[in-house]
Design a protein around this motif. Structure first.
Motif, PDB file in Angstrom:
ATOM      1  N   ARG A 131     169.583 -24.311 -37.380  1.00  0.00           N
ATOM      2  CA  ARG A 131     170.851 -25.596 -37.887  1.00  0.00           C
ATOM      3  C   ARG A 131     170.017 -25.531 -38.808  1.00  0.00           C
ATOM      4  O   ARG A 131     170.973 -26.258 -39.932  1.00  0.00           O
ATOM      5  N   ARG A 152     167.834 -24.896 -40.966  1.00  0.00           N
ATOM      6  CA  ARG A 152     167.510 -23.830 -42.020  1.00  0.00           C
ATOM      7  C   ARG A 152     168.868 -23.136 -42.840  1.00  0.00           C
ATOM      8  O   ARG A 152     169.019 -23.225 -44.288  1.00  0.00           O
ATOM      9  N   LYS A 153     170.230 -23.209 -42.009  1.00  0.00           N
ATOM     10  CA  LYS A 153     171.574 -23.318 -42.368  1.00  0.00           C
ATOM     11  C   LYS A 153     171.752 -24.299 -43.460  1.00  0.00           C
ATOM     12  O   LYS A 153     172.075 -23.717 -44.568  1.00  0.00           O
ATOM     13  N   ALA A 154     170.958 -25.661 -43.158  1.00  0.00           N
ATOM     14  CA  ALA A 154     171.865 -26.106 -43.357  1.00  0.00           C
ATOM     15  C   ALA A 154     171.410 -26.344 -44.946  1.00  0.00           C
ATOM     16  O   ALA A 154     171.419 -27.158 -46.186  1.00  0.00           O
ATOM     17  N   GLU A 199     169.906 -23.620 -46.845  1.00  0.00           N
ATOM     18  CA  GLU A 199     170.954 -22.675 -47.418  1.00  0.00           C
ATOM     19  C   GLU A 199     172.179 -23.264 -48.217  1.00  0.00           C
ATOM     20  O   GLU A 199     171.931 -22.929 -49.367  1.00  0.00           O
ATOM     21  N   GLU A 200     172.426 -24.069 -47.231  1.00  0.00           N
ATOM     22  CA  GLU A 200     174.020 -24.179 -47.425  1.00  0.00           C
ATOM     23  C   GLU A 200     173.897 -25.526 -48.566  1.00  0.00           C
ATOM     24  O   GLU A 200     174.805 -26.018 -49.092  1.00  0.00           O
ATOM     25  N   GLY A 201     173.197 -26.241 -48.834  1.00  0.00           N
ATOM     26  CA  GLY A 201     172.648 -27.088 -49.530  1.00  0.00           C
ATOM     27  C   GLY A 201     173.404 -28.669 -48.418  1.00  0.00           C
ATOM     28  O   GLY A 201     173.528 -29.131 -48.734  1.00  0.00           O
ATOM     29  N   ILE A 202     173.618 -28.335 -47.324  1.00  0.00           N
ATOM     30  CA  ILE A 202     174.214 -30.128 -46.466  1.00  0.00           C
ATOM     31  C   ILE A 202     173.234 -30.193 -46.295  1.00  0.00           C
ATOM     32  O   ILE A 202     171.981 -30.235 -45.416  1.00  0.00           O
ATOM     33  N   ARG A 203     173.799 -31.981 -46.442  1.00  0.00           N
ATOM     34  CA  ARG A 203     172.738 -33.161 -45.866  1.00  0.00           C
ATOM     35  C   ARG A 203     172.609 -33.182 -44.485  1.00  0.00           C
ATOM     36  O   ARG A 203     173.834 -33.794 -44.330  1.00  0.00           O
TER      37      ARG A 203
END
Ligand SMILES: [Zn+2]
Ligand SMILES: [Zn+2]
Length: 110
Positions: A36, A38-40, A42-46
């Motif tokens: 979760r 790592r994905k955040a 990569e995708e620039g999710i805060r």
């Protein structure tokens, strides 16, 4: 595998030892929390501070369900260390109590 057989399995010495092996392999870190985060990144999710930390793996999950695939019960590749929250998500059993409590907090604040 029946419920009874599953229960018996979870009480077995083999499972108890395997469970510890897997938690050590996964360094007591929840593997879904790691993904979760790592994905955040990569995708620039805060993420909220709560979701930004890797929680402790306390439970070992069967990727291919035990009852459907008893032959994979003790196969390392079928096992993954997860925290309680991520484990619930994997099984779609969201803890209602926890959710309710969160909701209530928000309501009170308003
Ligand atoms: Zn987790
Ligand atoms: Zn599970």
């Amino acid at each position: 595998m029946t419920d009874k057989e599953a229960k018996h399995f979870y009480n077995s010495k083999e499972w108890k030892e395997k469970r510890i092996d897997i938690l050590i392999r996964d360094r007591n870190e929840c593997q879904d929390c790691i993904v979760r985060i790592r994905k955040a990144i990569e995708e620039g999710i805060r993420l909220t501070p709560e979701d930004r930390k890797v929680r402790r793996a306390t439970e070992v999950h069967h990727i291919q369900e035990l009852k459907e695939h008893p032959e994979l019960a003790l196969v390392d590749d079928n096992l993954i260390g997860l925290c309680h929250t991520c484990h619930d998500i994997r099984h779609n059993r969201h803890t209602l109590v926890r959710r309710k409590r969160k909701k209530r907090l928000t309501e009170e604040r308003w």
